[in-house]
Design a protein around this motif. Structure first.
Motif, PDB file in Angstrom:
ATOM      1  N   ASN A 194       3.449 -36.278 -46.627  1.00  0.00           N
ATOM      2  CA  ASN A 194       3.784 -35.698 -46.018  1.00  0.00           C
ATOM      3  C   ASN A 194       4.065 -36.873 -44.905  1.00  0.00           C
ATOM      4  O   ASN A 194       4.852 -35.444 -43.257  1.00  0.00           O
ATOM      5  CB  ASN A 194       3.102 -34.696 -45.696  1.00  0.00           C
ATOM      6  CG  ASN A 194       1.590 -35.384 -45.281  1.00  0.00           C
ATOM      7  OD1 ASN A 194       1.589 -36.707 -45.034  1.00  0.00           O
ATOM      8  ND2 ASN A 194       0.857 -34.657 -44.635  1.00  0.00           N
ATOM      9  N   ALA A 195       4.246 -37.539 -44.676  1.00  0.00           N
ATOM     10  CA  ALA A 195       4.925 -38.548 -43.623  1.00  0.00           C
ATOM     11  C   ALA A 195       7.000 -37.946 -43.920  1.00  0.00           C
ATOM     12  O   ALA A 195       7.423 -38.270 -44.713  1.00  0.00           O
ATOM     13  CB  ALA A 195       4.312 -39.453 -43.790  1.00  0.00           C
ATOM     14  N   SER A 196       6.965 -38.334 -42.410  1.00  0.00           N
ATOM     15  CA  SER A 196       8.491 -38.943 -42.567  1.00  0.00           C
ATOM     16  C   SER A 196       8.861 -40.548 -42.695  1.00  0.00           C
ATOM     17  O   SER A 196       7.744 -40.644 -42.207  1.00  0.00           O
ATOM     18  CB  SER A 196       9.124 -38.459 -41.020  1.00  0.00           C
ATOM     19  OG  SER A 196       8.858 -38.878 -39.868  1.00  0.00           O
ATOM     20  N   LEU A 197       9.845 -40.386 -43.154  1.00  0.00           N
ATOM     21  CA  LEU A 197      10.074 -41.146 -43.580  1.00  0.00           C
ATOM     22  C   LEU A 197      11.111 -42.806 -42.040  1.00  0.00           C
ATOM     23  O   LEU A 197       9.769 -43.820 -42.268  1.00  0.00           O
ATOM     24  CB  LEU A 197      11.902 -41.754 -44.093  1.00  0.00           C
ATOM     25  CG  LEU A 197      11.543 -41.233 -45.500  1.00  0.00           C
ATOM     26  CD1 LEU A 197      13.545 -41.324 -45.998  1.00  0.00           C
ATOM     27  CD2 LEU A 197      10.731 -42.416 -46.098  1.00  0.00           C
ATOM     28  N   ASP A 236       8.215 -42.347 -39.535  1.00  0.00           N
ATOM     29  CA  ASP A 236       7.119 -42.457 -39.025  1.00  0.00           C
ATOM     30  C   ASP A 236       7.033 -43.063 -39.764  1.00  0.00           C
ATOM     31  O   ASP A 236       5.754 -44.656 -39.742  1.00  0.00           O
ATOM     32  CB  ASP A 236       5.768 -40.692 -39.080  1.00  0.00           C
ATOM     33  CG  ASP A 236       6.414 -39.949 -37.677  1.00  0.00           C
ATOM     34  OD1 ASP A 236       6.777 -40.334 -37.499  1.00  0.00           O
ATOM     35  OD2 ASP A 236       6.118 -39.252 -37.656  1.00  0.00           O
ATOM     36  N   SER A 294      15.016 -40.464 -51.898  1.00  0.00           N
ATOM     37  CA  SER A 294      14.147 -40.080 -50.558  1.00  0.00           C
ATOM     38  C   SER A 294      12.709 -40.586 -50.468  1.00  0.00           C
ATOM     39  O   SER A 294      11.821 -41.224 -50.229  1.00  0.00           O
ATOM     40  CB  SER A 294      14.052 -38.800 -49.448  1.00  0.00           C
ATOM     41  OG  SER A 294      13.979 -38.029 -50.799  1.00  0.00           O
ATOM     42  N   TYR A 323       9.650 -43.977 -49.748  1.00  0.00           N
ATOM     43  CA  TYR A 323       8.669 -43.256 -49.266  1.00  0.00           C
ATOM     44  C   TYR A 323       8.208 -44.520 -50.199  1.00  0.00           C
ATOM     45  O   TYR A 323       7.118 -45.200 -49.171  1.00  0.00           O
ATOM     46  CB  TYR A 323       8.582 -41.824 -49.836  1.00  0.00           C
ATOM     47  CG  TYR A 323       7.844 -41.171 -49.498  1.00  0.00           C
ATOM     48  CD1 TYR A 323       8.013 -40.209 -48.504  1.00  0.00           C
ATOM     49  CD2 TYR A 323       6.477 -41.819 -49.876  1.00  0.00           C
ATOM     50  CE1 TYR A 323       6.539 -39.563 -47.479  1.00  0.00           C
ATOM     51  CE2 TYR A 323       4.902 -40.847 -49.158  1.00  0.00           C
ATOM     52  CZ  TYR A 323       5.009 -40.202 -47.831  1.00  0.00           C
ATOM     53  OH  TYR A 323       4.192 -39.171 -47.538  1.00  0.00           O
TER      54      TYR A 323
END
Lengths: 310, 200
Positions: free
Chosen positions: A164-167, A169, A223, A227
């Motif tokens: 669930n993390a953004s790239l 972050d 993505s 990730y």
């Protein structure tokens, strides 16, 4: 008669590098990573790293019966690398046992630095994961609080379990995770120093990260490929663990095979295995295959004629 | 010719089947999870070894050498069947814990090895002493391994908790990798001690 001709045996070209200077370079390269860990996780990270390094060096000094605590620096590197693979605040005795196992069983039992088959820090981590999984890989991931040196922290699912993390972050490192694996930025800065000093070769991290990207791409698009590189321990493993000179192949082709193998095992465990992370076992498995890879990829001697089997 | 006392003690020290000859590794690695399992396996093997060495030594002049291995296996299998049934009847828990490794005593290297290397060429008395020494050596070694693995892997010895409630067992010692690590460290330690004491 003055002697002008000095006859000596090889090597004739000497490099200024010795084990200690290389180990100090690795410690320097790990400095931004360690700094980032303290920045994100506060005093807990500092304590974990100090315990791991001090116990590792003490174990080495006791086994070698040497007064010089720092020695060639390899124990400090092993301890710090082990701490990097651990969550921010495991119980102190877990960290200490990990360090003892890493040095005693991972390295000295084989005859010390240069003779070990497996990366000592990863041996330590593997033993800890199998023995006390709850403290190492369970509900232990703290949500980082930047600049919060003594802040209270809450646990959160790791990005590899929750996806669930953004790239962004993940790149900066403001996600839950092991001390040294969250911040891609700090790891890359450290690795640039090692590249600059010529201690690591692009082939192993290249093969490793490339395969992780390609398999991630296949599993869930562009993505997802990124990730899989940024989340978890792939960068830490590929840049600092798999490139360990002792436990990786020496031939150029061998290094690529080694890196690709690490990547494949990591991704197979991540995508199909019961564990969320596979870097540790990927690298350990390929460590075991290193002598075989070296044998298979021996370069042909100049002028050598291949014997025909016919 | 060595004395009977030497014949007995060699199985425990100089030719210890596990730590010196590295025979019977399969049951060693598999059943040394707890002290009681190791001890039970050791005693079962001791009994089979005793019976097979006795019978093989007694029949050593009657078994044609061309078919001696099948003959030995038959004799060993007889005793293994007895052990299997006795354990099942009197210690069902242990029987369950040892599982397949009881029938596998038939092909245990130590037992066939002693038959082939010793009982075939020696008198009944010497063979029995040899079997006792080897069996006690095997039992002792297995029990030591079991105690180490149980103490750190489960926090108890012979099923009695000794480490207190704050102790968190080191799970890896109760798994197969733990068996290899423990055995390896013990082998190194025993070799080191033998070198120190000048026994070789």
């Amino acid at each position: 008669m003055e002697r002008k001709l000095v006859v000596s045996s090889s090597p004739h070209l000497k490099s200024p590098d010795d084990i200690q200077s290389i180990m100090v370079d690795v410690l320097v390269a790990l400095f931004p990573v360690a700094l980032m860990a303290v920045f994100l996780f506060g005093y807990r990270a500092l304590i974990t790293m100090i315990i791991a390094m001090v116990v590792a060096m003490a174990t080495e000094a006791i086994i070698l019966r040497k007064g010089n605590f720092f020695g060639d620096g390899s124990a400090a590197v092993t301890g710090l690398l082990l701490a990097m693979t651990l969550p921010p605040a495991p119980p102190w005795w877990v960290v200490a046992i990990g360090s003892v196992v890493a040095i005693a069983i991972g390295k000295q039992i084989y005859g010390g630095l240069g003779n070990n088959i497996f990366n000592p820090a990863l041996v330590g981590r593997a033993v800890l994961v199998v023995s006390w999984g709850g403290h190492i890989a369970g509900n232990v991931w703290l949500k980082p609080v930047p600049f919060g040196f003594t802040a209270d922290m809450v646990t959160q699912a790791s990005p590899l379990a929750a996806y669930n993390a953004s790239l962004g972050d993940l790149f900066l490192g403001t996600v839950p995770g092991s001390l040294g694996e969250t911040s891609a930025l700090a790891l890359i800065i450290g690795a640039i120093w090692l590249f600059y000093r010529g201690h690591i070769d692009w082939r192993i991290p290249g093969g490793f990260i490339g395969v992780v990207f390609i398999l991630g791409l296949i599993s869930g698009g562009f993505s997802m490929g990124l990730y899989h590189i940024l989340a978890g321990g792939v960068l830490l493993g590929a840049l600092f663990m798999a490139t360990d000179m002792v436990t990786s192949p020496v031939t150029a082709t061998g290094k690529i095979i080694f890196g690709v193998g690490c990547g494949v095992v990591t991704m197979v465990i991540r995508l199909f295995g019961s564990l969320p992370e596979g870097v540790t076992f990927g690298i350990l498995l390929m460590n075991g295959l290193t002598p075989l890879i070296d044998n298979l990829t021996l370069p042909k001697k100049f002028g050598e004629v291949k014997k025909s089997n016919a | 010719m060595s004395t009977l006392a030497q014949e007995f003690s060699k199985g425990i020290f100089k030719e210890n089947p596990i730590f010196r000859l590295l025979l019977g590794m399969c049951p060693t690695l598999a059943v040394s999870i707890t002290a009681i399992n190791g001890f039970g396996m050791g005693v079962a093997a001791l009994f089979v070894l005793l019976g097979s060495n006795l019978v093989i030594a007694a029949l050593r002049n009657f078994i044609p050498s061309k078919v001696r291995i099948p003959a030995y296996i038959l004799i060993i299998a007889t005793f293994v069947t007895i052990v299997d049934m006795v354990l099942n009847a009197f210690t069902p828990d242990l029987h369950k814990a040892l599982g397949i490794f009881i029938p596998l005593i038939v092909v245990n290297c130590i037992i066939l090895g002693r038959a082939e290397a010793f009982a075939r060429k020696n008198s009944v008395a010497r063979s029995v002493i040899d079997a006792l020494g080897m069996g006690v050596g095997f039992t002792l070694s297995l029990t030591i391994l079991g105690i180490i693995r149980e103490l750190f892997g489960k926090g108890s010895i012979f099923g009695v908790g000794v480490m207190g409630s704050a102790f968190e067992p080191m799970g890896i010692l109760a798994t197969a990798p733990g068996a290899f690590i423990t055995l390896g460290i013990m082998l190194g330690f025993v070799n080191f001690m033998f070198k120190r004491l000048g026994i070789e």
